[in-house]
Design a protein around this motif. Structure first.
Motif, short mmCIF file in Angstrom:
data_model
loop_
_atom_site.label_atom_id
_atom_site.label_comp_id
_atom_site.label_asym_id
_atom_site.label_seq_id
_atom_site.Cartn_x
_atom_site.Cartn_y
_atom_site.Cartn_z
N ALA A 78 1.22 -1.24 0.35
CA ALA A 78 -0.15 -0.14 -0.04
C ALA A 78 0.95 1.35 0.45
O ALA A 78 0.15 2.25 -1.07
CB ALA A 78 -1.04 -0.08 1.85
N THR A 81 2.40 1.38 -3.52
CA THR A 81 1.98 1.89 -4.33
C THR A 81 0.74 3.48 -4.94
O THR A 81 0.46 3.86 -5.39
CB THR A 81 0.14 1.16 -4.75
OG1 THR A 81 -0.53 1.05 -3.55
CG2 THR A 81 0.73 0.21 -4.87
N LEU A 82 1.38 4.49 -2.61
CA LEU A 82 0.90 5.71 -3.81
C LEU A 82 1.08 6.51 -3.83
O LEU A 82 0.82 6.83 -4.44
CB LEU A 82 1.30 6.04 -1.79
CG LEU A 82 0.88 6.96 -1.21
CD1 LEU A 82 -0.46 8.27 -2.06
CD2 LEU A 82 1.24 8.03 -0.01
N PHE A 85 0.58 6.10 -7.29
CA PHE A 85 0.00 6.96 -8.26
C PHE A 85 0.14 8.16 -8.25
O PHE A 85 0.10 8.72 -10.12
CB PHE A 85 -1.78 6.59 -7.27
CG PHE A 85 -2.39 5.69 -7.58
CD1 PHE A 85 -3.94 5.97 -8.18
CD2 PHE A 85 -2.17 4.63 -7.10
CE1 PHE A 85 -4.71 4.85 -8.81
CE2 PHE A 85 -2.74 3.47 -6.90
CZ PHE A 85 -4.39 3.35 -7.73
N GLY A 109 6.39 4.79 -11.98
CA GLY A 109 4.81 4.51 -11.49
C GLY A 109 4.50 2.18 -11.78
O GLY A 109 4.40 2.14 -10.73
N TRP A 113 4.04 -0.31 -8.50
CA TRP A 113 3.26 -1.00 -8.77
C TRP A 113 3.07 -2.74 -8.77
O TRP A 113 2.44 -3.26 -7.96
CB TRP A 113 2.62 -0.55 -10.02
CG TRP A 113 1.12 -1.92 -10.27
CD1 TRP A 113 -0.13 -1.66 -9.37
CD2 TRP A 113 0.91 -2.53 -11.43
NE1 TRP A 113 -0.72 -2.32 -10.01
CE2 TRP A 113 -0.33 -3.48 -10.87
CE3 TRP A 113 2.02 -3.02 -11.93
CZ2 TRP A 113 -0.41 -4.04 -11.65
CZ3 TRP A 113 1.62 -3.60 -12.80
CH2 TRP A 113 0.26 -4.51 -13.30
N GLY A 170 -3.25 12.49 -7.28
CA GLY A 170 -2.49 10.73 -6.96
C GLY A 170 -2.79 10.57 -4.92
O GLY A 170 -3.34 9.01 -5.73
N LEU A 171 -2.68 10.87 -4.32
CA LEU A 171 -2.74 11.23 -3.51
C LEU A 171 -4.65 10.57 -3.58
O LEU A 171 -4.96 9.59 -2.49
CB LEU A 171 -3.26 12.05 -2.79
CG LEU A 171 -3.46 11.76 -0.84
CD1 LEU A 171 -2.49 10.40 -0.56
CD2 LEU A 171 -2.99 12.70 0.03
N TRP A 174 -5.36 7.28 -5.49
CA TRP A 174 -4.63 6.07 -4.33
C TRP A 174 -5.93 5.61 -2.77
O TRP A 174 -6.39 4.87 -3.03
CB TRP A 174 -3.26 6.32 -4.40
CG TRP A 174 -3.14 5.75 -2.66
CD1 TRP A 174 -2.70 4.44 -3.81
CD2 TRP A 174 -3.08 5.66 -1.57
NE1 TRP A 174 -2.26 3.62 -2.32
CE2 TRP A 174 -2.76 3.84 -1.13
CE3 TRP A 174 -3.54 6.18 -0.21
CZ2 TRP A 174 -2.81 4.00 0.07
CZ3 TRP A 174 -3.21 5.60 0.66
CH2 TRP A 174 -3.22 4.41 1.08
N THR A 175 -6.45 6.66 -3.12
CA THR A 175 -7.19 6.98 -1.41
C THR A 175 -8.95 5.72 -2.42
O THR A 175 -9.11 5.27 -1.72
CB THR A 175 -7.53 7.60 -0.76
OG1 THR A 175 -6.36 8.63 -0.28
CG2 THR A 175 -8.50 7.80 0.27
N ALA A 178 -8.03 2.50 -3.51
CA ALA A 178 -7.87 1.33 -1.94
C ALA A 178 -8.77 1.50 -1.07
O ALA A 178 -8.88 -0.28 -1.03
CB ALA A 178 -6.31 1.84 -1.44
N HIS A 182 -10.57 -1.05 -5.81
CA HIS A 182 -9.56 -2.77 -6.24
C HIS A 182 -10.37 -3.19 -5.39
O HIS A 182 -10.52 -4.27 -6.31
CB HIS A 182 -8.56 -2.26 -4.92
CG HIS A 182 -7.24 -3.11 -5.43
ND1 HIS A 182 -7.58 -4.66 -4.77
CD2 HIS A 182 -6.18 -3.10 -6.05
CE1 HIS A 182 -5.88 -5.13 -5.19
NE2 HIS A 182 -5.35 -3.99 -5.48
#
Length: 193
Positions: A78, A81-82, A85, A109, A113, A170-171, A174-175, A178, A182
């Motif tokens: 996790a 992967t931040l 992204f 990236g 990943w 990106g944050l 990702w949030t 995640a 996913h």
């Protein structure tokens, strides 16, 4: 597993032409024209990606487990992967300091990943999928940076607000991925909540 391997061969093969056959690629671009070349490339890539998704879904459940990753590797995945992204966003929101420093943030990236998923997953299907993407990303990044050096290419920078935008988008992406995306797309909740 054969569908997954065929998809990887098509998708990564198409994305490797510039690495291994740059002269042939340039000749085909000149012969076909940019629009037809991009159309064929897109068709091959989309077909390969579809086969990857389908093949991985079929292979994942029945593939042998090669190793069992400790539970903490899910947290490490996790964490890795931040920035993956953020790098993906930097590829599509150019002129950031991030892009200028890395040159090819999308490929960087993909490396993060793939590495993250290899650390957290020990099945044969995982090794085939994420190992192939990691090997391709390493080769492509090396090749692309070499081409940049030979051409004297640099990447222009706008301002620090561009980096703030890249990081924030990106944050957020990702949030959202995640916490919801996913599980919806892959069927696995990264945080188990």
């Amino acid at each position: 597993m054969s569908v997954l391997i065929l998809g990887l061969a098509l998708f990564l093969g198409a994305h490797s032409v510039r690495i291994f056959a740059g002269g042939w690629r340039d000749a085909q671009l000149a012969r076909l024209g940019e629009a037809r070349w991009k159309g064929l490339f897109s068709l091959l890539s989309a077909t390969g990606l579809g086969l990857i998704v389908w093949g991985y879904a079929m292979a994942r459940g029945g593939a042998p487990i090669l190793w069992t990753s400790p539970s903490w590797t899910r947290h490490l995945a996790a964490l890795l992967t931040l920035p993956a992204f953020v790098l993906l966003v930097a590829a599509y929101l150019p002129r950031s300091h991030i892009q200028a420093a890395i040159g090819h943030p999308m490929v960087a990236g993909v490396k993060l990943w793939a590495l993250a998923h290899l650390l957290a997953n020990g099945g044969l299907a995982d090794l085939v999928l994420f190992g192939a993407f990691l090997a391709w990303a390493v080769a492509d990044f090396t090749s692309a940076r070499r081409r940049d050096r030979l051409a004297g290419r640099t990447y222009p920078v706008c301002c620090w607000t561009r980096d703030a935008s890249v990081t924030a988008i990106g944050l957020l992406a990702w949030t959202l991925f995640a916490l919801w995306g996913h599980a919806w797309l892959i069927g696995v909740k990264p945080f188990g909540i």
